[in-house]
Design an enzyme around this catalytic site. Sequence first.
Site, PDB file in Angstrom:
ATOM      1  N   LYS A  95     -13.810   6.281  10.045  1.00 34.63           N
ATOM      2  CA  LYS A  95     -12.373   6.793   9.706  1.00 34.63           C
ATOM      3  C   LYS A  95     -13.328   8.683   9.211  1.00 34.63           C
ATOM      4  CE  LYS A  95      -8.186   7.339  10.097  1.00 34.63           C
ATOM      5  NZ  LYS A  95      -7.266   6.663  10.145  1.00 34.63           N
ATOM      6  N   GLY A 195      12.799   6.061   9.090  1.00 32.90           N
ATOM      7  CA  GLY A 195      12.051   6.882   9.605  1.00 32.90           C
ATOM      8  C   GLY A 195      12.332   6.797  11.381  1.00 32.90           C
ATOM      9  N   VAL A 199       7.426   5.360  16.345  1.00 26.12           N
ATOM     10  CA  VAL A 199       7.529   4.468  15.675  1.00 26.12           C
ATOM     11  C   VAL A 199       8.692   4.405  15.529  1.00 26.12           C
ATOM     12  CG1 VAL A 199       6.146   2.521  14.082  1.00 26.12           C
ATOM     13  CG2 VAL A 199       5.444   4.174  14.611  1.00 26.12           C
ATOM     14  N   GLY A 200       9.387   4.327  14.813  1.00 28.27           N
ATOM     15  CA  GLY A 200      10.849   3.814  13.942  1.00 28.27           C
ATOM     16  C   GLY A 200      11.348   3.693  15.760  1.00 28.27           C
TER      17      GLY A 200
HETATM   18  P1  NAD Z   1       6.191  10.288  12.945  1.00 31.17           P
HETATM   19  O1  NAD Z   1       5.942  11.464  12.074  1.00 31.17           O
HETATM   20  O2  NAD Z   1       6.074  10.470  14.414  1.00 31.17           O
HETATM   21  O3  NAD Z   1       7.791   9.874  12.463  1.00 31.17           O
HETATM   22  C1  NAD Z   1       7.682   9.901  10.838  1.00 31.17           C
HETATM   23  C2  NAD Z   1       9.207   9.746  10.617  1.00 31.17           C
HETATM   24  O4  NAD Z   1       9.537   9.588   8.628  1.00 31.17           O
HETATM   25  C3  NAD Z   1       9.793  11.074  10.563  1.00 31.17           C
HETATM   26  O5  NAD Z   1      11.134  10.809  11.246  1.00 31.17           O
HETATM   27  C4  NAD Z   1       9.681  11.817   9.539  1.00 31.17           C
HETATM   28  O6  NAD Z   1      11.614  12.569   9.815  1.00 31.17           O
HETATM   29  C5  NAD Z   1      10.389  10.149   8.538  1.00 31.17           C
HETATM   30  N1  NAD Z   1      10.609  10.394   7.296  1.00 31.17           N
HETATM   31  C6  NAD Z   1       9.602  11.067   7.109  1.00 31.17           C
HETATM   32  N2  NAD Z   1       9.894  10.868   5.249  1.00 31.17           N
HETATM   33  C7  NAD Z   1      10.364  10.033   5.416  1.00 31.17           C
HETATM   34  C8  NAD Z   1      10.901   9.500   4.193  1.00 31.17           C
HETATM   35  N3  NAD Z   1      10.388   9.366   3.345  1.00 31.17           N
HETATM   36  N4  NAD Z   1      12.709   8.419   4.911  1.00 31.17           N
HETATM   37  C9  NAD Z   1      12.345   8.375   5.625  1.00 31.17           C
HETATM   38  N5  NAD Z   1      12.574   9.101   6.533  1.00 31.17           N
HETATM   39  C10 NAD Z   1      11.243   9.729   6.439  1.00 31.17           C
HETATM   40  O7  NAD Z   1       5.545   9.391  12.319  1.00 31.17           O
HETATM   41  P2  NAD Z   1       4.704   7.969  13.460  1.00 31.17           P
HETATM   42  O8  NAD Z   1       4.028   7.883  13.988  1.00 31.17           O
HETATM   43  O9  NAD Z   1       6.810   7.847  13.553  1.00 31.17           O
HETATM   44  O10 NAD Z   1       4.591   6.996  12.266  1.00 31.17           O
HETATM   45  C11 NAD Z   1       4.851   6.103  10.927  1.00 31.17           C
HETATM   46  C12 NAD Z   1       3.939   5.789  10.533  1.00 31.17           C
HETATM   47  O11 NAD Z   1       3.964   4.565  10.942  1.00 31.17           O
HETATM   48  C13 NAD Z   1       3.168   6.597   9.260  1.00 31.17           C
HETATM   49  O12 NAD Z   1       2.768   6.096   8.371  1.00 31.17           O
HETATM   50  C14 NAD Z   1       1.805   6.265  10.647  1.00 31.17           C
HETATM   51  O13 NAD Z   1       0.947   6.250   9.552  1.00 31.17           O
HETATM   52  C15 NAD Z   1       2.353   4.484  11.205  1.00 31.17           C
HETATM   53  N6  NAD Z   1       1.624   4.448  12.368  1.00 31.17           N
HETATM   54  C16 NAD Z   1       2.016   5.173  13.271  1.00 31.17           C
HETATM   55  C17 NAD Z   1       1.574   4.877  14.600  1.00 31.17           C
HETATM   56  C18 NAD Z   1       1.427   5.496  15.863  1.00 31.17           C
HETATM   57  O14 NAD Z   1       1.315   4.929  16.726  1.00 31.17           O
HETATM   58  N7  NAD Z   1       2.111   6.709  15.837  1.00 31.17           N
HETATM   59  C19 NAD Z   1       0.988   3.112  14.605  1.00 31.17           C
HETATM   60  C20 NAD Z   1       0.657   2.882  13.022  1.00 31.17           C
HETATM   61  C21 NAD Z   1       0.903   3.318  11.984  1.00 31.17           C
END
Ligand code: NAD
Length: 395
Positions: A95, A195, A199-200
Amino acid sequence: MRIMRNEAQGTDKRVIKLMDDMFRFADELGPFKIVYVYEPSVDLKAVLVVDNIARGPALGGIRIAPDVSTEECFRLARAMTFKNAAADLPYGGGKIVMYGDPQMPQEKKSQMLRALASALRYMEEYIFAPDMGTDEVCMACIKDEIGRVVGLPREVGGIPLDEVGATGWGLAQATEVALQYCDFELKGARVVVQGFGAVGKHAARFLTQRGAVLVGVSDSHGAAHNPKGLDVDTLIRLKKEGKSVLDYPGGKKLDIDAVIAIPCDIWIPAARPDVINESNVHLLNTKLIIEGANIPITERAEKILYEAGILYVPDFIANAGGVICAASEYQGANQCTAFGSIEEKVRNNTVQVLEAAKTKGILPREAAVQLAVKRVKGAMGYRRWSLFSSAPGFV
Ligand code: NAD
């Protein structure tokens, strides 16, 4: 002379302090190297932790943050060692933390990243990847300087993993496997996603395509709930237009944290770390949790879930789709091959972890860590020093 000696002693002390810092958290797996980079002309201060390279060069993201310690960088690197090993990728874990404001202008960011890449040009044990504060444009700058990077724009051979939903695809695979250990099926299962980001939203899309019903969703503004179902395409369109899930027509609007208590069969945290802890774990009203975010549930809360008979698939097993996609990109694969690889690896690992947890009577996270450590140690057994020390006649 005395001043010079004092200065030298001061330097020694600082060096010893750095070594102390490193060995305070060093263990049988690593860290292998810690490199500090300082380039005052572009205000660059960064630390690279290469944790373990027994399985291959360390693959892990560059995070831009104002306040991350070397120890935290090491913990993030260790998480990548486990994630890559658990995903059965031929990569170790590493990292980088680059100190600064993640919202800084792109021009300044690009300049700093180019300087960083240039400083680490010969650090071939590390492959650059995106993380918080860096994106595909940043990765293109690194490619332009030195190569050795994943998470690139499509135009230069990348597979845009957030756009195609690589991690969501993996979550859907983990869900299907986990259902073999539950008493309900995916068709008609009620899903809640905390979220609705990269991802979601894709997890919701893939699961509803297979017959599940999205009944609750949240973003950083609030939550929406409809026991009869929310339309995923409408939600995706709203988010694309820069709106919130609160703008969804129909359904009930709720406070942001109310998403935790929405009754459902499958609950997917895909927002932030530590959202479920000892103070709110009892509010969950679900049967299965698929961890999309990194460390969304504290260790203590996971134990409480286990004792309550609620199954969960740990983060680095369920959400490995992104890193598997990145590794596929690095090996020159296209999107179709990458998705096939995610499907195969996430399914295989989820079975192994849940089966070990069941037969040994341990937490799924313990089983996941055991799986990763076993793979890393297995690879370490082939390292030169290890072979020497176990060779006959070695003294
Ligand atoms: P993103 O920024 O695209 O989406 C995050 C979402 O969460 C947004 O819609 C935001 O409004 C929402 N959010 C933020 N705080 C919140 C809360 N307190 N309650 C509810 N919703 C909330 O990020 P992402 O890429 O989707 O990543 C989400 C998580 O998954 C992070 O922890 C990231 O480290 C992890 N992750 C992502 C990936 C990837 O491929 N993008 C892979 C592994 C892990």
